[in-house]
Write a protein that holds these residues in place. Structure first.
Motif, PDB file in Angstrom:
ATOM      1  N   ARG A  48      52.243   2.689  -4.529  1.00 58.70           N
ATOM      2  CA  ARG A  48      50.883   2.863  -5.043  1.00 58.70           C
ATOM      3  C   ARG A  48      49.790   2.588  -4.012  1.00 58.70           C
ATOM      4  NH1 ARG A  48      53.429   5.477  -8.870  1.00 58.70           N
ATOM      5  NH2 ARG A  48      53.095   4.772 -10.997  1.00 58.70           N
ATOM      6  N   PHE A  49      50.151   2.259  -2.770  1.00 61.08           N
ATOM      7  CA  PHE A  49      49.127   1.808  -1.829  1.00 61.08           C
ATOM      8  C   PHE A  49      48.633   2.913  -0.904  1.00 61.08           C
ATOM      9  CE2 PHE A  49      47.432  -0.601   1.827  1.00 61.08           C
ATOM     10  CZ  PHE A  49      46.508  -1.377   1.146  1.00 61.08           C
ATOM     11  N   ALA A  50      49.478   3.392  -0.016  1.00 58.66           N
ATOM     12  CA  ALA A  50      49.016   4.387   0.956  1.00 58.66           C
ATOM     13  C   ALA A  50      50.188   5.231   1.442  1.00 58.66           C
ATOM     14  CB  ALA A  50      48.331   3.714   2.146  1.00 58.66           C
ATOM     15  N   ASP A  51      49.931   6.539   1.593  1.00 58.85           N
ATOM     16  CA  ASP A  51      50.946   7.481   2.068  1.00 58.85           C
ATOM     17  C   ASP A  51      50.818   7.665   3.571  1.00 58.85           C
ATOM     18  OD1 ASP A  51      52.821   9.779   2.056  1.00 58.85           O
ATOM     19  OD2 ASP A  51      50.989  10.886   2.496  1.00 58.85           O
ATOM     20  N   GLY A  52      51.975   7.708   4.243  1.00 59.00           N
ATOM     21  CA  GLY A  52      51.959   7.902   5.696  1.00 59.00           C
ATOM     22  C   GLY A  52      52.693   9.126   6.162  1.00 59.00           C
ATOM     23  N   GLY A 109      53.187   6.583  -1.967  1.00 58.42           N
ATOM     24  CA  GLY A 109      52.937   5.490  -1.034  1.00 58.42           C
ATOM     25  C   GLY A 109      54.215   5.079  -0.328  1.00 58.42           C
ATOM     26  N   ASP A 110      54.120   4.675   0.932  1.00 61.71           N
ATOM     27  CA  ASP A 110      55.313   4.323   1.690  1.00 61.71           C
ATOM     28  C   ASP A 110      54.999   3.261   2.738  1.00 61.71           C
ATOM     29  OD1 ASP A 110      54.058   5.790   3.815  1.00 61.71           O
ATOM     30  OD2 ASP A 110      55.027   7.632   3.127  1.00 61.71           O
ATOM     31  N   GLN A 163      45.844   8.970   0.620  1.00 64.56           N
ATOM     32  CA  GLN A 163      46.560   9.262  -0.626  1.00 64.56           C
ATOM     33  C   GLN A 163      47.506   8.100  -0.967  1.00 64.56           C
ATOM     34  OE1 GLN A 163      45.820  11.703  -2.517  1.00 64.56           O
ATOM     35  NE2 GLN A 163      44.578  12.950  -1.114  1.00 64.56           N
ATOM     36  N   PRO A 164      47.855   7.914  -2.238  1.00 63.62           N
ATOM     37  CA  PRO A 164      47.534   8.775  -3.380  1.00 63.62           C
ATOM     38  C   PRO A 164      46.232   8.433  -4.088  1.00 63.62           C
ATOM     39  CG  PRO A 164      49.120   7.125  -4.051  1.00 63.62           C
ATOM     40  CD  PRO A 164      48.894   6.893  -2.585  1.00 63.62           C
TER      41      PRO A 164
END
Length: 466
Positions: free
Chosen positions: A36-40, A59-60, A369-370
């Motif tokens: 839920r935090f940030a996509d890389g 998120g990853d 994202q997301p």
């Protein structure tokens, strides 16, 4: 000179070598649900469904590493991430849609990282990036259960590893919470396997601590072995933070007396703050509670928090009242024990009941994202950042006694540590505290703090009394 106490000599040598045991009571822990935090990786992982509130959102670990400045700039000193083990592939039906293991608590296999979160190399890179910032990494580990329909159920070599169905018991250790397949950690083969997977990963990536999920649902003998192997393999400074739902200092006492963990998450604190802010508790009662809440065994901590992933966000329960949330943050950041901030709580993430309480990190205008485009309250973040800076500048806040100076039904003023005075007022009108002679506050949640000895309505203020 001859020393007769070997323990005294050891303590002296450690002190001389600058190797005193780390005090996690000084840490500020930022809790992240990885998905839920940030996509890389450009939402490239398979099965990403941002529109489904109970699916993977993308998120990853790489995205978290790329956005660490968001957390370090806030002032947090440690990051606790949800479990990253391989999750079961088949979702389960729910009223919110097909429910996937985006949260990380439904393991398929403990021996690898779920590719939707990244890789072990990504986890190591996260640990390295944190350590470069002089921050710590806490991994969330689950010893109690695996996911629905995992391969453990059909593996002939593991037929006696699980409790399921009629094999589930009625006590905390043998029950199968939410019907999840329960690992028989009293079985030596099971214990050896899960310990090797979790401790081995921590060794390889350089983690600094574990958050121990469903602590009371695992037998004491396992936790004793766990503590011994942790010290042998990961050292005395490796921190163990247990989760016992509803726990307070009374629940913590046997855990701390047996030294099974260094800390427990303080559900009692959260309940007290909510009850005060919604008018159930008076300020006098809150003052008595805060004065006595952290009377625990030396070297151990209760970790206070306002929101987590298993209950509605406090802001949602306060019906969006940011002024009251600021009071909560002032109490959180002046409490003993390492405070925990849930992702996005500091910018006004306000998800209510499940699954909304597990919403995406709000990034506002930032193209992350997301949660790109989700509204965020940077003024609230600024106040939380100031509170954290205050806490860091007054290290005695973490351990010092507390003294109530003035209390009413809606307002409380107390001294914490040698120099900090905290004043809170949940009422709709200002509160006269002129008798204390405090003057203008050094930090206030009120836009225009009063100078005439009146604590503004629905506000929190801090004074440096030295």
């Amino acid at each position: 000179m001859i020393f007769k106490s070997a323990g005294w000599v050891t303590a002296l040598l450690l002190a001389l070598a600058g190797q005193a045991k780390a005090d996690w009571g000084q840490e500020i822990i930022y809790f992240v649900m990885v998905d839920r935090f940030a996509d890389g990786d450009g939402l490239a992982a398979p099965g990403i469904e941002p529109e489904n509130p109970v699916a993977f959102h993308g998120g990853d670990l790489r995205g978290l590493t790329e956005q660490l400045d968001e957390i370090s700039d806030l002032g947090a000193t440690a990051v606790w991430i949800t479990p990253i083990a391989q999750q079961v592939s088949k979702p389960i039906p729910s009223e919110a849609g097909l429910f996937h293991g985006h949260h990380g608590y439904w393991a398929e296999d403990l021996s690898g990282v779920d590719p939707r979160f990244g890789s072990e190399e990504d986890l190591r890179a996260l640990a390295d990036a944190l350590h470069q910032r002089e921050m710590k990494l806490m991994l969330d580990v689950v010893y109690n259960h695996v996911g629905y329909g995992s391969s453990f159920e059909t593996d002939p070599e593991r037929t006696n590893w699980l409790r399921m169905g009629e094999g589930c018991g009625g006590d905390p250790v043998t029950s199968c919470i939410y019907g999840l397949p329960d690992l028989r950690t009293e079985n030596e083969d099971v214990a050896t396997y899960v310990l090797e997977q979790q401790l081995g990963l921590a060794e390889r990536v350089g983690a600094d601590g574990f958050r121990l999920d469903t602590f009371k649902h695992v037998d004491k003998a396992f936790w004793m072995r766990h503590r011994t192997e942790i010290r042998e393999r990961l050292g005395d400074d490796f921190y163990l933070l247990g989760e016992v739902w509803g726990a307070d200092k009374y629940d913590a006492a046997p855990v701390f007396d047996d030294d099974l963990a260094d800390g427990l998450i303080d559900f009692g604190f959260r309940s007290a703050i909510y009850d005060f802010l919604r008018g159930v508790w008076t300020a006098e009662k809150l003052g008595r509670y805060l004065t006595n809440r952290h009377t625990v065994k030396a070297g151990h901590h209760l970790a206070p928090f306002l929101s987590n992933h298993d209950m509605p966000m406090l802001l949602a329960q306060l019906r969006g009242d940011t002024d009251k949330l600021k009071i909560g943050f002032a109490l959180l950041m002046t409490a003993s024990g390492p405070p925990i901030i849930a992702w996005g709580e500091e910018v006004g993430r306000r998800g209510g009941v499940w699954p909304d309480n597990r919403g995406d990190m709000p990034w506002g205008a930032q193209d992350v994202q997301p949660g790109a485009g989700l509204a965020r309250d940077d003024a609230l973040r600024g106040f939380v950042r100031e509170l954290i800076a205050w806490r860091k500048a007054h290290s005695d806040l973490t351990t010092a006694d507390q003294e109530t100076l003035l209390a009413s039904r809606d307002g409380l003023v107390f001294r914490k540590g040698r120099c900090t005075v905290v004043g809170i007022n949940r009422g709709e009108e200002g509160w006269d505290i002129a008798a204390l002679g405090l003057g203008r506050p050094d930090l206030s949640s009120s836009v225009k703090p009063r100078m005439d000895g009146v604590l503004a309505a629905k506000s929190a203020s801090l004074w440096n009394a030295c």
